[in-house]
Design a protein around this motif. Structure first.
Motif, PDB file in Angstrom:
ATOM      1  N   ASN A  83      53.602  71.401  22.907  1.00  0.00           N
ATOM      2  CA  ASN A  83      53.318  72.802  22.283  1.00  0.00           C
ATOM      3  C   ASN A  83      54.100  72.812  20.741  1.00  0.00           C
ATOM      4  O   ASN A  83      54.573  73.823  20.526  1.00  0.00           O
ATOM      5  N   THR A 112      53.963  76.062  17.921  1.00  0.00           N
ATOM      6  CA  THR A 112      53.560  77.159  18.551  1.00  0.00           C
ATOM      7  C   THR A 112      53.875  78.368  17.598  1.00  0.00           C
ATOM      8  O   THR A 112      54.903  78.251  16.939  1.00  0.00           O
ATOM      9  N   GLY A 113      53.170  79.611  17.792  1.00  0.00           N
ATOM     10  CA  GLY A 113      53.434  80.636  17.062  1.00  0.00           C
ATOM     11  C   GLY A 113      52.720  81.177  16.055  1.00  0.00           C
ATOM     12  O   GLY A 113      51.334  81.331  16.298  1.00  0.00           O
ATOM     13  N   SER A 122      50.572  81.977  12.338  1.00  0.00           N
ATOM     14  CA  SER A 122      49.395  81.135  11.726  1.00  0.00           C
ATOM     15  C   SER A 122      49.842  80.580  10.318  1.00  0.00           C
ATOM     16  O   SER A 122      48.871  79.875   9.771  1.00  0.00           O
ATOM     17  N   SER A 164      51.388  67.988  23.074  1.00  0.00           N
ATOM     18  CA  SER A 164      50.388  69.037  22.876  1.00  0.00           C
ATOM     19  C   SER A 164      50.859  69.691  21.840  1.00  0.00           C
ATOM     20  O   SER A 164      51.781  69.710  21.406  1.00  0.00           O
ATOM     21  N   PHE A 165      49.552  70.424  21.089  1.00  0.00           N
ATOM     22  CA  PHE A 165      49.821  70.966  20.145  1.00  0.00           C
ATOM     23  C   PHE A 165      49.152  72.477  20.318  1.00  0.00           C
ATOM     24  O   PHE A 165      48.301  72.797  20.969  1.00  0.00           O
ATOM     25  N   ALA A 166      49.855  73.459  19.367  1.00  0.00           N
ATOM     26  CA  ALA A 166      49.672  74.811  19.565  1.00  0.00           C
ATOM     27  C   ALA A 166      48.234  74.812  18.645  1.00  0.00           C
ATOM     28  O   ALA A 166      48.204  73.999  17.821  1.00  0.00           O
ATOM     29  N   ARG A 167      47.234  75.698  19.329  1.00  0.00           N
ATOM     30  CA  ARG A 167      45.761  75.591  18.674  1.00  0.00           C
ATOM     31  C   ARG A 167      45.702  75.834  17.155  1.00  0.00           C
ATOM     32  O   ARG A 167      45.039  75.012  16.317  1.00  0.00           O
ATOM     33  N   ILE A 168      46.345  77.070  16.618  1.00  0.00           N
ATOM     34  CA  ILE A 168      46.218  77.216  15.044  1.00  0.00           C
ATOM     35  C   ILE A 168      46.933  76.113  14.269  1.00  0.00           C
ATOM     36  O   ILE A 168      46.463  75.629  13.303  1.00  0.00           O
ATOM     37  N   PHE A 185      47.245  72.940  15.003  1.00  0.00           N
ATOM     38  CA  PHE A 185      46.307  71.872  15.173  1.00  0.00           C
ATOM     39  C   PHE A 185      45.174  71.923  14.171  1.00  0.00           C
ATOM     40  O   PHE A 185      44.997  71.128  13.204  1.00  0.00           O
ATOM     41  N   ARG A 186      44.422  73.132  14.108  1.00  0.00           N
ATOM     42  CA  ARG A 186      43.504  73.266  12.961  1.00  0.00           C
ATOM     43  C   ARG A 186      44.122  73.270  11.627  1.00  0.00           C
ATOM     44  O   ARG A 186      43.529  72.694  10.628  1.00  0.00           O
ATOM     45  N   ASN A 187      45.235  73.828  11.270  1.00  0.00           N
ATOM     46  CA  ASN A 187      45.803  73.690  10.009  1.00  0.00           C
ATOM     47  C   ASN A 187      46.235  72.399   9.643  1.00  0.00           C
ATOM     48  O   ASN A 187      45.907  72.024   8.514  1.00  0.00           O
ATOM     49  N   GLN A 236      49.592  86.680   3.427  1.00  0.00           N
ATOM     50  CA  GLN A 236      48.939  85.333   3.597  1.00  0.00           C
ATOM     51  C   GLN A 236      48.147  85.046   2.046  1.00  0.00           C
ATOM     52  O   GLN A 236      48.334  83.950   1.631  1.00  0.00           O
ATOM     53  N   SER A 259      48.479  85.140  13.628  1.00  0.00           N
ATOM     54  CA  SER A 259      48.163  84.715  14.803  1.00  0.00           C
ATOM     55  C   SER A 259      47.927  85.991  15.956  1.00  0.00           C
ATOM     56  O   SER A 259      47.445  85.629  17.009  1.00  0.00           O
ATOM     57  N   GLY A 288      43.390  84.047  15.239  1.00  0.00           N
ATOM     58  CA  GLY A 288      44.140  83.707  14.082  1.00  0.00           C
ATOM     59  C   GLY A 288      43.958  82.513  13.526  1.00  0.00           C
ATOM     60  O   GLY A 288      43.523  81.386  14.256  1.00  0.00           O
ATOM     61  N   ILE A 289      43.843  82.611  12.146  1.00  0.00           N
ATOM     62  CA  ILE A 289      43.487  81.021  11.621  1.00  0.00           C
ATOM     63  C   ILE A 289      44.677  80.916  10.396  1.00  0.00           C
ATOM     64  O   ILE A 289      45.271  81.948   9.700  1.00  0.00           O
ATOM     65  N   TRP A 345      34.316  76.583  12.064  1.00  0.00           N
ATOM     66  CA  TRP A 345      34.189  75.767  12.892  1.00  0.00           C
ATOM     67  C   TRP A 345      35.091  76.033  14.193  1.00  0.00           C
ATOM     68  O   TRP A 345      36.116  76.743  13.907  1.00  0.00           O
ATOM     69  N   LYS A 350      52.671  77.276  27.069  1.00  0.00           N
ATOM     70  CA  LYS A 350      51.665  76.326  26.613  1.00  0.00           C
ATOM     71  C   LYS A 350      50.557  76.466  27.800  1.00  0.00           C
ATOM     72  O   LYS A 350      49.505  75.503  27.501  1.00  0.00           O
ATOM     73  N   ILE A 375      46.690  77.069  26.351  1.00  0.00           N
ATOM     74  CA  ILE A 375      46.445  76.559  24.978  1.00  0.00           C
ATOM     75  C   ILE A 375      44.989  76.090  24.787  1.00  0.00           C
ATOM     76  O   ILE A 375      44.576  75.485  25.596  1.00  0.00           O
ATOM     77  N   TYR A 376      44.338  76.719  23.790  1.00  0.00           N
ATOM     78  CA  TYR A 376      42.953  76.574  23.594  1.00  0.00           C
ATOM     79  C   TYR A 376      42.115  77.372  24.363  1.00  0.00           C
ATOM     80  O   TYR A 376      40.966  77.302  24.288  1.00  0.00           O
ATOM     81  N   ARG A 428      57.668  88.240  19.443  1.00  0.00           N
ATOM     82  CA  ARG A 428      58.350  86.825  19.410  1.00  0.00           C
ATOM     83  C   ARG A 428      59.967  87.022  19.453  1.00  0.00           C
ATOM     84  O   ARG A 428      60.566  87.870  18.680  1.00  0.00           O
ATOM     85  N   PHE A 430      61.901  83.915  18.980  1.00  0.00           N
ATOM     86  CA  PHE A 430      62.196  82.670  18.406  1.00  0.00           C
ATOM     87  C   PHE A 430      63.466  82.794  17.762  1.00  0.00           C
ATOM     88  O   PHE A 430      63.923  84.014  17.239  1.00  0.00           O
TER      89      PHE A 430
END
Ligand code: SF4
Lengths: 165, 417
Positions: free
Chosen positions: A61, A64-65, A67, A87-91, A93-95, B37, B123, B137-138, B153, B188, B191-192, B380, B382
């Protein structure tokens, strides 16, 4: 992208974006100043110990967290060449791909990588050669769609070319 | 082929005839949300492209919310960069800094509707899934791509079907549901994936937003609710635009199917320092706190403030504890004011702030000092998220946060309700 040659830097599981770039750094205007705070809470020596040409090896992971792309960018500034994680967090990995740093998903243990091992990664072949341990490890190759982005050095370069057409 | 909600909406936004999980596809984006951002990284990325337009200035929702009003010079400069960019590219929906937190304001203004595909530079953009649309989120570079082309994509995700049965008991809120789910499937575990929620009728819109908001803490890409009358009434009050409600096909394929009996859920707390560290309240009761925080895009809505006022009415907070309340938007703030909730809060000894992310991100208006303990309605916990690296954050529902503020220690809200 040709073979990537570098040295392993090991990190743990669940490293989150707030660990990588703590919130208090996010209003800094100079990315190099921000990069000096990378992982400051969980690995205060990180910035001193990381060398240009390091390959980060992480657990589950990773990223994670939030964006916040700063969490990828600081590694780029610090010269990290690739990140291998269970494993990677989704955002995240994209970044990574978008910014042009290869992210490789692979289950590993201390027999596969240890701190400082000299690694050569071939994205095309889906193989990591650990020179120090003299072993080869295979990983699931990235789809062509993503390696194309990496080959351009990130999606902005790819987009620039497309816009010029 | 039978489809889940996520597959239907993605297909609809692509130029393909068929799609299946795992496939990489390009989609047209209906709306993009950007906040600070924009001034942090996006404007620098975008300038590199050397173009003087954005694909559609009408499809960009821009807001300043994280550090408002600016607490530092660097934040103020970031805002200057943001405003200059929005002006240069003629953003139509520029919300400024007085409206509140992005994920609350955007739905309030009717911008999230069934069937849409929305992305955002944050996110917790997953929040809009409560409105039967796909949203996620991107990062900054992806935002630049959308600004330039209107496309992005995606990898088509597998879906988990999560069905709710029965109803929540008194003192238990949808925050407890999502903390329980994240505890069960881990941070986790999704994820995805796209989490698709069924059996939603007993949940309020506010409560659904809390759940969609936090699906990303389990790693999910989308957290999409089905639609019902409650949702359609809500949308029709706030938007005149047409929309298409999306139902999954009966034979849709889910990678996992989970069921939660809401009447069995009890107040939950996520212990430091992961939202996945879920515990039933019995296990943490009595832990002393320095601060309680009620706010954020997770739980700063009117439903949350109402329950807090109900619990606080006629009582006061523990003298050694600080209670900070941040309404999630100006609309929530005004409603709370009209309903007399703010009087109750202030008289009880709480501090009510302007609508901002503020304390949620350790930004301002409630930053934690060394070693301090906070119970928070945010998403969160963290290390260092709310301030000093040595501070400790417990995540909980608005009811639990408020009850704990009264006693100065983590307390079960069912004892006072
Ligand atoms: S309230 Fe907190 S979680 Fe929500 S957008 Fe703001 S900083 Fe992010």
């Amino acid at each position: 992208m040709d073979a990537i040659n570098g040295f392993a830097y090991i990190l743990g599981d669940d490293i989150n974006t707030d660990d990588i770039v703590p919130s208090h750094t996010l209003t800094m205007r100079d990315p190099h100043e921000m990069a000096k705070c990378t992982l400051e809470f969980i690995d205060p020596q990180f910035v001193k110990k990381i060398d240009k040409g390091n390959i980060i090896i992480a657990g589950e992971n990773f990223g994670t967290g939030s964006s916040r792309e700063e969490a990828v960018n600081v590694f780029k500034i610090l010269g990290v060449k690739a990140i291998i994680a269970k494993s990677f967090a989704r955002i995240y990995f994209r970044n990574l791909i978008n910014v042009g740093i290869p992210g490789i998903t692979l289950t590993w243990d201390e027999n596969t990588f240890s701190k400082g091992d000299n690694l050569v990664i071939s994205l095309y072949k889906g193989v990591i050669f650990n020179k120090t341990k003299n072993i080869k490890v295979e990983f699931a190759k990235l789809p062509e769609f993503l390696t194309n982005i990496l080959n351009e050095g990130g999606i902005i370069n790819q987009l620039k070319k497309m816009l010029l057409k | 082929m039978s489809k889940t909600v996520a597959e239907k909406i993605l297909l609809e936004h692509s130029d393909l005839k068929e799609i299946s999980p795992g496939q990489f596809i390009e989609c047209d984006i209906d709306l993009i949300m950007v906040h600070e951002q924009l001034g942090g990284r996006i404007h620098k990325e975008y300038e590199k492209l050397g173009i003087d337009y954005v694909w559609d200035p009408n499809k960009i929702f821009f807001i300043l919310d994280h550090w408002v009003p600016a607490p530092t010079i660097s934040a103020a400069q970031m805002h200057q960069d943001c405003r200059a960019f929005a002006k240069k590219y003629n953003f139509i929906h520029d919300m400024g800094m007085d409206k509140g937190i992005c994920h609350q304001v955007l739905p309030e203004m009717g911008f999230s509707r069934p069937g849409m595909l929305i992305v955002g530079s944050d996110s917790h953009t997953t929040t809009y899934g409560a409105f039967n649309c796909l949203s996620t989120g991107i990062g900054a570079t992806d935002v630049s791509v959308v600004f330039a082309t209107g496309k992005l994509w995606f990898k088509v995700p597998e879906s988990y079907k999560i069905t709710f049965v029965e109803e929540l008991n008194k003192g238990v809120m949808s925050k407890d549901i999502i903390l329980k789910i994240i505890g069960d499937i881990t941070t986790k575990g999704a994820i995805y994936k796209s989490l698709e929620f069924h059996g939603i009728e007993s949940l309020s819109i506010d409560g659904r937003m809390t759940i969609s908001n936090m699906v990303v803490e389990a790693g999910a890409k989308f957290g999409v609710f089905l639609s019902d009358n409650k949702l359609e009434n809500w949308i029709q009050k706030r938007s005149k635009e047409e929309y298409n409600v999306i139902h999954p096909d009966k034979e849709a394929i889910y990678e996992k199917t989970l069921e939660y009996n809401l009447s069995e859920i009890t107040p939950m707390v996520a212990k430091p320092s992961s939202p996945g560290n879920a515990a039933e309240i019995e296990n943490v009761e009595g832990i002393e706190i320095d601060q309680a925080f009620l706010g954020s895009c997770t739980n700063g809505r009117i439903e949350d403030l109402r329950i807090a006022a109900k619990i606080l009415k006629g009582k006061s907070i523990d003298p050694k504890t600080r209670f900070i309340i941040t309404p999630a938007s100006k609309e929530v703030y005004i409603t709370a004011m009209k309903e007399g909730l703010l009087d109750i809060f202030i008289n009880a000894g709480a501090v009510v702030t302007h609508s901002t992310c503020g304390a949620c991100i350790g930004g301002h208006m409630g930053v934690l000092g060394e070693g301090e303990v906070c119970i928070s309605s945010t998403n969160r916990n963290f290390v260092g998220r709310l301030g000093a690296a040595s501070s400790q954050v417990y995540l909980a529902s608005p009811a639990t946060v408020t009850t704990s503020a009264i006693y100065g220690k983590i307390t079960d809200p069912r004892e006072v309700l």
